[in-house]
Motif scaffolding. Structure first.
Motif, short mmCIF file in Angstrom:
data_model
loop_
_atom_site.label_atom_id
_atom_site.label_comp_id
_atom_site.label_asym_id
_atom_site.label_seq_id
_atom_site.Cartn_x
_atom_site.Cartn_y
_atom_site.Cartn_z
N UNK A 8 -9.78 4.48 3.55
CA UNK A 8 -8.33 4.51 3.72
C UNK A 8 -7.74 3.12 3.51
N UNK A 9 -6.53 3.11 2.93
CA UNK A 9 -5.77 1.87 2.76
C UNK A 9 -4.46 2.03 3.53
N UNK A 10 -4.22 1.12 4.45
CA UNK A 10 -3.01 1.17 5.27
C UNK A 10 -2.06 0.06 4.80
N UNK A 11 -0.92 0.49 4.30
CA UNK A 11 0.04 -0.44 3.71
C UNK A 11 0.06 -0.26 2.21
N UNK A 12 1.00 0.56 1.73
CA UNK A 12 1.01 0.93 0.32
C UNK A 12 1.97 0.06 -0.47
N UNK A 13 1.76 -1.25 -0.35
CA UNK A 13 2.51 -2.20 -1.15
C UNK A 13 1.72 -2.46 -2.43
N UNK A 14 2.12 -3.47 -3.20
CA UNK A 14 1.44 -3.81 -4.44
C UNK A 14 -0.05 -4.02 -4.21
N UNK A 15 -0.39 -4.76 -3.17
CA UNK A 15 -1.78 -5.03 -2.83
C UNK A 15 -2.55 -3.73 -2.56
N UNK A 16 -2.02 -2.91 -1.68
CA UNK A 16 -2.71 -1.69 -1.28
C UNK A 16 -2.89 -0.70 -2.42
N UNK A 17 -1.85 -0.51 -3.22
CA UNK A 17 -1.92 0.48 -4.30
C UNK A 17 -2.91 0.08 -5.39
N UNK A 18 -2.99 -1.21 -5.70
CA UNK A 18 -3.92 -1.64 -6.74
C UNK A 18 -5.38 -1.52 -6.29
N UNK A 19 -5.66 -1.89 -5.04
CA UNK A 19 -7.03 -1.74 -4.55
C UNK A 19 -7.38 -0.28 -4.32
N UNK A 20 -6.40 0.51 -3.90
CA UNK A 20 -6.59 1.95 -3.73
C UNK A 20 -6.96 2.59 -5.08
N UNK A 21 -6.21 2.24 -6.11
CA UNK A 21 -6.46 2.79 -7.45
C UNK A 21 -7.85 2.39 -7.95
N UNK A 22 -8.23 1.12 -7.71
CA UNK A 22 -9.55 0.65 -8.14
C UNK A 22 -10.67 1.40 -7.42
N UNK A 142 -11.11 -11.36 0.94
CA UNK A 142 -10.14 -12.17 0.21
C UNK A 142 -9.69 -11.43 -1.05
N UNK A 143 -8.38 -11.29 -1.19
CA UNK A 143 -7.86 -10.66 -2.42
C UNK A 143 -7.40 -11.74 -3.38
N UNK A 144 -7.65 -11.53 -4.66
CA UNK A 144 -7.24 -12.50 -5.68
C UNK A 144 -6.52 -11.80 -6.84
N UNK A 145 -5.62 -10.90 -6.49
CA UNK A 145 -4.88 -10.19 -7.52
C UNK A 145 -3.84 -11.12 -8.16
N UNK A 146 -3.44 -10.77 -9.37
CA UNK A 146 -2.41 -11.51 -10.09
C UNK A 146 -1.40 -10.50 -10.61
#
Length: 422
Positions: A8-22, A142-146
Motif C-alpha cells: 500500500x502507498x499512503x499519500x497519492x501525490x506525485x511521489x506516491x503515484x509514481x512509486x505505486x505505478x512502478x 530515500x526517493x530520488x525522483x525527478x
C-alpha cells in the motif's frame, strides 16, 4: 502476484503515484490510499492531476492490480505500507513535517503491529527515529525522483538507499523481496545516514548548478562559449556525462531548495558552512533575474513605452506541470510595464489576476503580436516553432537554454541572447 506481499502507498501525490505505478509494473497487488476523497474519486475515474510522462499509461496498463481507496481499514491487508506523501514547503522552502507526521500517526492506527512501515516522504535527520512505531518494523527509503523523468527513475532505480534502526539489522524478507525485483544495488544504513544521503545528493546538485552558472557568466564576459565547454567537461570521469552543468535560471522545483534550507538550519552554528549554503540560494535568485536584466539593459527596448512580450514556458522545466519556484512569476511581476504579456504554456492552465497577462495556444498570434520572445525553459518539441521562424527573425529573442539550434536563423534574429556566450 502469487506469494508476493500486498503493498500500500499512503499519500497519492506525485511521489506516491509514481512509486505505486512502478510497483504495479513489478506484478505486485497495490492499494493506494489518501484522506482526500475527491483525489481518490478522480483516480478511480482515471483522472490524474500530474502531467508526468508515462504515469497515466502505466497506471492504466496495470489497472487490474491497482486499487484506490479512502477507506483506511483496508490497510490491514498490506504487509508493506509506504508513506508516500510529497512534503509541502512554504515560500521560504521550509518543509511542513507536521502534516507528514500527522499522516503517519493516522496510518499507524489502521495497520497491524508487524506491518512494515516505510517512509518514502522527504525527511530530515532525526525525523524517522522520532516516529512512535516499532523501529524493528520501520524503514526509511530515500526517493530520488525527478519531475519529467519520474517513472523511468521509479521503474529503473540506480540503487536503493534504505534507512534502518541500526546498520546491523537485516531488512525484512517481504520488503527485501520487493526491493530485489528492481535488480539494483541496495545500500543499507541507519535512519540518520539515509536522511543525510538524500540531502547530500541535492546539495551536490545545487553546488554543480551554481558553479555552472558562475562559469557560464564568466564565458559571457570573456568572449567564450560555455556550450562548447560542456562536452569536454562531461568526458571527465570525475564529473560525468549526466552532471548538471548546463547553465540555467537558478534552482527550481522545491526539492533541492528545501534541502539547502534544511542544511542551513542544521549547520546554524557553523558560519563558513552557512555562508556557502546561503550563497547557493543567492546565486539561484541572481540567475532567476537574468532574463529581466537582459530586458532592462536592452537598448532596443524602452520599458516606459508600450511593448508586448511573449513568454514560452511557465513550468520550471520541461515534461512537468509543476511551477514550484519557477522564474516565471518573478519575471511577470518585474516586466509589468509592458503593454501585454502573452504566455505559451501547453502543460498547464494558469490563472492570472491581471488582464494584461494572456495565455494563448495560438502560436501565430503569439509570435505576431510580441516584440520580445522569451524561451523561459527548455522545450523538447521545438519543431512546433519551425513555421514561425520567419516571423521570429524580426524579434528580440531571449533564449537562456539555447532552445533554438539553427545558427543560420539565430544570425538573422534582430537581437539574440543566450546563457554562456556573447
Amino acid at each position: 502476484m502469487k506469494n508476493r506481499p500486498i503493498i500500500s502507498f499512503v499519500g497519492l501525490t506525485h511521489l506516491g503515484l509514481n512509486y505505486l505505478a512502478a510497483a504495479s509494473k513489478k506484478n505486485f497487488k497495490i492499494y493506494g490510499f489518501d484522506t482526500n476523497k475527491l483525489k481518490v474519486k478522480n483516480l478511480n475515474n482515471e483522472i490524474i492531476e500530474y502531467d508526468e510522462p508515462g504515469l497515466k499509461t502505466l497506471i492504466k496498463k496495470n489497472e487490474k492490480k491497482i486499487f484506490f481507496s479512502d477507506d483506511f481499514k483496508k490497510l490491514k491487508k498490506s504487509k508493506l505500507v509506504f508513506i508516500s506523501k510529497d512534503v509541502n514547503t512554504d515560500k521560504g522552502n521550509n518543509s511542513d513535517l507536521k502534516s507528514l507526521k500527522k499522516l503517519i500517526n493516522f496510518t499507524i492506527k489502521f495497520i497491524g503491529k508487524k506491518t512494515k512501515l516505510i517512509i518514502l516522504s522527504q525527511s530530515r535527520p532525526g525525523f524517522v527515529r522520532s516516529i512512535k512505531y516499532d523501529h524493528n518494523n520501520l524503514y526509511y527509503q530515500v526517493e530520488t525522483l525527478v519531475f519529467g523523468n519520474a517513472i523511468n527513475r521509479a521503474v529503473k532505480p540506480e540503487r536503493f538507499i534504505i534507512g534502518v534502526k541500526d546498520k546491523s539489522k537485516k531488512i525484512d524478507s517481504d520488503y527485501l523481496k520487493y526491493l530485489k525485483t528492481f535488480k539494483c544495488p541496495i545500500f543499507k544504513m541507519n535512519y540518520e545516514s539515509a536522511e543525510i544521503t538524500k540531502i547530500s545528493i541535492n546539495l551536490i546538485l545545487a553546488s554543480t548548478i551554481t558553479t555552472s552558472n558562475i562559469l557560464s557568466e564568466l564565458c559571457e564576459a570573456n568572449k567564450a562559449n560555455w556550450r562548447d565547454v560542456i562536452p569536454a567537461i562531461k568526458l571527465d570521469k570525475r564529473i560525468g556525462k549526466f552532471s548538471y552543468i548546463n547553465p540555467g535560471l537558478g534552482i527550481s522545483g522545491g526539492n533541492i531548495e528545501r534541502d539547502i534550507v534544511t542544511t542551513i538550519k542544521l549547520t546554524k552554528n557553523k558560519t563558513p558552512s552557512n555562508i556557502l549554503l546561503k550563497s547557493l540560494i543567492q546565486n539561484s535568485q541572481y540567475m532567476k533575474d537574468w532574463v529581466y536584466r537582459i530586458i532592462k539593459n536592452n537598448k532596443l527596448l524602452n520599458l516606459d513605452k508600450k511593448n508586448n512580450i511573449g513568454i514560452i514556458g511557465a513550468t520550471y522545466k520541461e515534461n512537468t506541470n509543476s511551477m514550484k519556484n519557477s522564474p516565471f512569476f518573478e519575471l511577470v511581476k518585474k516586466i509589468n510595464k509592458f503593454d501585454k504579456i502573452f504566455i505559451f504554456e501547453p502543460k498547464i492552465k494558469i490563472n492570472f489576476k491581471k488582464k494584461k497577462v494572456i495565455q494563448t495556444n495560438n502560436l501565430n498570434e503569439f509570435f505576431s503580436k510580441n516584440k520580445v520572445i522569451v524561451f523561459l525553459r527548455p522545450f523538447d518539441k521545438i519543431k512546433i516553432f519551425d513555421p514561425y521562424l520567419r516571423i521570429i527573425k524580426n524579434k528580440i529573442v531571449i533564449d537562456p537554454y539555447g532552445v533554438l539550434k539553427d545558427k543560420s536563423i539565430i544570425k538573422e534574429i534582430k537581437k539574440y541572447h543566450t546563457l554562456g556566450t556573447i
